[in-house]
Scaffold this motif. Sequence first.
Motif, short mmCIF file in Angstrom:
data_model
loop_
_atom_site.label_atom_id
_atom_site.label_comp_id
_atom_site.label_asym_id
_atom_site.label_seq_id
_atom_site.Cartn_x
_atom_site.Cartn_y
_atom_site.Cartn_z
N GLY A 3 0.81 -1.22 0.00
CA GLY A 3 0.00 0.00 0.00
C GLY A 3 0.84 1.27 0.00
N MET A 4 1.90 1.30 0.77
CA MET A 4 2.77 2.45 0.81
C MET A 4 3.44 2.68 -0.55
N THR A 41 2.94 6.14 -2.61
CA THR A 41 4.12 6.94 -2.95
C THR A 41 4.24 7.09 -4.45
N SER A 42 3.96 6.01 -5.20
CA SER A 42 4.08 6.06 -6.65
C SER A 42 3.09 7.07 -7.25
N ARG A 43 1.88 7.19 -6.62
CA ARG A 43 0.87 8.09 -7.15
C ARG A 43 1.23 9.55 -6.88
N SER A 44 1.99 9.77 -5.82
CA SER A 44 2.34 11.14 -5.47
C SER A 44 3.48 11.69 -6.30
N ASP A 55 6.88 12.47 -14.86
CA ASP A 55 8.19 12.27 -15.47
C ASP A 55 9.26 11.88 -14.47
N ASN A 56 8.85 11.53 -13.30
CA ASN A 56 9.84 11.15 -12.28
C ASN A 56 10.43 9.79 -12.61
N THR A 89 11.19 2.33 -10.72
CA THR A 89 11.67 1.61 -9.52
C THR A 89 10.51 1.15 -8.67
N PHE A 90 9.51 2.06 -8.44
CA PHE A 90 8.37 1.68 -7.61
C PHE A 90 7.51 0.62 -8.30
N ALA A 91 7.49 0.65 -9.62
CA ALA A 91 6.74 -0.40 -10.33
C ALA A 91 7.36 -1.77 -10.10
#
Length: 625
Positions: free
Chosen positions: A401-402, A406-409, A413-414, A419-421
């Motif tokens: 969940g975290m 975090t990925s949505r925030s 273009d980040n 990495t989060f994927a």
Amino acid sequence: MREAPDMTLKIRVTFRFKILLSVLIVVTTVVSLITFTMARMFHADKVAYVEDLVSLVSVHAAEEANLRLTVYQDQLVTAGRVLDASNILRERRDEALRNLFNRSPGLVALRVFENGKVVRLLVDSLSLGAVGVSRASFLAAIASQAIPFDSIETGSLYVRNSAISSLLPLSTVAVRVPRVAGRVPLVVVGTLDLNRSIALGRSSSAFDVFLVDVDGRIVAHADARRSASRERLGWLPPLSPGSLAMVKQTERDGKPMISGIANVGIGGLRAGAEIPKSVAYFTLRNLLVNLILLALGLLVAAAVASLIWATQMTRSLGQLTRAAQAIGQGNFDVQVAVPSRDEMGQLAGSFNQMASELHGRERALKEAQTQLIQSEKMAAFGQLGAGIAHEVKNPLAGIQGMIQLTSRSLSADNPLHETFAILEKETKRCRAIIDSLLKFARQENLAPEPIALEDVVADTKAILHHELSLHKIVLETVIPPNLPLIQGSANQIQQVLMNLLLNAEQAMDPRGHGTVEVKAAQRDDGFIELYVQDDGPGIPQAVQGRIFEPFFTTKPPGKGTGLGLAVTFGIMRAHGGAIRVESEEGRGTTFILRFRVAGSHPATDGASIEAADPEDPTPGDRRAA
């Protein structure tokens, strides 16, 4: 007053000896009666038998002499015609005559007469020189022997004994050769040794075979002295052209003989054969000796056969005695061979049934104890695994969940999006592994239901992928997508696969590296086979028969309990399936699991069990867990 001890010697006669003695008495009596009867029959027929044999030998000798003398007659006629051929040069005629003379075995001299005078003469000087007779003396001797030219008829052969000495037991043969009208016929005369020309009596040394001329004198005999002495047989009956052969009781040198005589059919000759009566008795004696030897052979064979028979009959008693002693010592796993269907076989069968029932009860008790221990161990392992999986699953949910928040925030273009994927993907993968572990650890009774073998293999691969990768083991799966559903429990089948894959991993080279392949195929008989194949070191042949035994392991102490393959076997048997192994040292190992297709008839279950029972192991595969 004290009584004296009983010193009577008690002889123990075994049952086997009684049977042997009875058979020998019966066989000896029967063989003796047969031998006595045959001896009387041969004694009654011996004279007729010998007479028939003498007659047969004389006829055979007559046929042989007829054949040979016919050849001589043709050669003499040919010699006369060659000499009379005026259209051939004299040198060629002389050469042909010499060739004909040289090709005639036993021919010592060849004379051609015209008006009683010799017009051609050929002599074998080498044969004369070999016996020390000069040519001049030989010619004088044959010239002194009168030849009745007028009585020799055309187409017939004249044969007379004309022996010169013991070294030259010769005979004279002559033929008349007609010539063209107005010319005097030629008479061709040959002086030859018939003993060398005709092989009389060589086929049987028991008979004296001979030829006699019309005067009754012997012209050929195996003993050349008899023909050289010009012996005359006085017992010969008159020549009867129509008769084939006759047998007569004769006497020679005071010894009774059985003689046969047969017409040769040429030159007025007769062939004879004689044998002493004593030889006939000797032949009978030899026959009796052979009968006795045959009887002894039959007696020995009967003794051996009866001994084997008696041994087989009493062997069951000995086996029953030893088996009863073994059961008394607590060894119930004994069986007695049932040799027959008689009372002895019924007794052995009843004993086997008793021993089997005792052994079954003891084995059932041991199995119950083993299953109780195994159930306790597996229950503890399942509770522990379920607890650990549950505790790990909740933190993973929070981490996932975290990561998503975090990925949505992050901005679009980040670079951290990638990495989060990856983190989210691996977290989901960890949760999937935990779910599979919970399914595996969940304790449940066997409730067969249609399941997809492809899903079970995929869940197992997800659980063990990391473990196998650490040891550089490549796990390959080849499961056809259209494979029918199987009947069983997904958790228990997953446990079977994990046992086999972990065993394959531990059997590989300690340094790692290797390949394990899981593939499936559908059979024509309604079953599906799953193959777990590795390229490890293989299982020794001596170990394969025990790998499914509980607590049997080849691993070092502390590295294995010996229960993995035993549990695997039990699960496959409960599923009505089978497990078998194919392994060869140095060439890897393959476990073959056999599952029943969902909806197939349960009657096939018992026939499909191929795994090695711990109490009745068959050649199995691999390392014991």
